[in-house]
Design an enzyme around this catalytic site. Sequence first.
Site, short mmCIF file in Angstrom:
data_model
loop_
_atom_site.label_atom_id
_atom_site.label_comp_id
_atom_site.label_asym_id
_atom_site.label_seq_id
_atom_site.Cartn_x
_atom_site.Cartn_y
_atom_site.Cartn_z
N HIS A 57 0.84 -1.20 0.00
CA HIS A 57 0.00 0.00 0.00
C HIS A 57 0.87 1.24 0.00
O HIS A 57 1.98 1.24 0.56
CB HIS A 57 -0.93 0.01 1.23
N HIS B 269 0.90 5.77 -1.46
CA HIS B 269 0.31 6.84 -2.27
C HIS B 269 1.00 6.90 -3.63
O HIS B 269 1.77 7.83 -3.90
CB HIS B 269 0.43 8.18 -1.55
#
Length: 327
Positions: free
Chosen positions: A111, A113
């Site tokens: 995970h 951004h």
Amino acid sequence: MSTGSSVMLGLLPLSSAERTMARHEVVEVELRRSEDGGGWEADDSVIIYNRVPKTASTSFTNIAYDLCSRNRFHVLHINTTKNNPVMSLQDQVRFVRNVTTWREMKPGFYHGHVAYLDFSKYGVKGKPMYINVVRDPIERLVSYYYFLRFGDDYRPGLRRRKQGDKKTFDECVSSGGSDCAPEKLWLQIPFFCGHHSECWNAGSRWALEQAKYNLVNEYLLVGVTEELEDFIMILEAVLPRFFKGATELYRSGKKSHLRKTTEKKPPTKETIAKLQQSDIWKIENEFYEFALEHFQFVRAHAVREKDGELYVLAQSFFYEKIYPKLS
Ligand SMILES: *[C@@H]1O[C@H](CO)[C@@H](O)[C@H](O)[C@H]1NC(C)=O
Ligand SMILES: *[C@@H]1O[C@H](CO)[C@@H](O)[C@H](O)[C@H]1NC(C)=O
């Protein structure tokens, strides 16, 4: 047969058949959890959750961390310098090769951004499963605005970029500030669109279409912040190897998993109306509504309601007429 009676015949049996079907499906509902008692199958799947900032992504990521030992998978945070969602071409190649070949980290949940990356163009075998969560674009921006100023209850001590700035979101919009400008709404589309220049061109219709294309073709499941529990429930039914127990964990720990931006004031109608006049909002919102509708379609076919609770549907296909016969 008159047209009138064929309409009658067409309508009545259909709705009653639908009712029968719904009842039948409710009888067959079950929770996946009760299935397959233990025994972890070998699994080299990789999930990438390229989270968009301020979409309640931390709540969901924490669930993955809570489950990873129990369900035996690995969780890795992709920390990009200065949270830059665009990787250099050499980093794209490094990342894609690393993720696909790093056996010790499989099954793995990554995970971060990072904007969407199309694994099929780097000459490697296998693709990860992408998942994501989107949020109403104005709510996301308001949340981000206050997060930069006041932080949240998750890491309260951490100093934030705009700390000390007391200006409300409404004041920012009415004075035309840059932190609340329509360009700042342009984030969910580029995250789904990816690493092309045009993706980051605020207001681009091409980027919108590319983001929609990726959402339906390259993402296994995309939820919405507003209905996070349903997203988690469907994810558990779809990928029990990773998410067995996730729904229960989310329900029991709703408070502890929820990360609240402190000092957040909801924007006024005028503020919202002003932002909604921009083309950037219109296009970002079109994407959000597209994602929402798609999610609701997926959900309508995956769960049934019974006594006010949702249940995921059991398998409703089987094989028959298998030839040649095994002797
Ligand atoms: C990413 O790494 C940098 C440098 O080590 C660190 O300061 C930062 O806190 C990390 N980001 C997150 C979200 O953990
Ligand atoms: C992937 O990257 C990590 C961290 O840089 C490294 O430790 C690991 O050996 C790499 N794996 C492969 C298969 O390249």
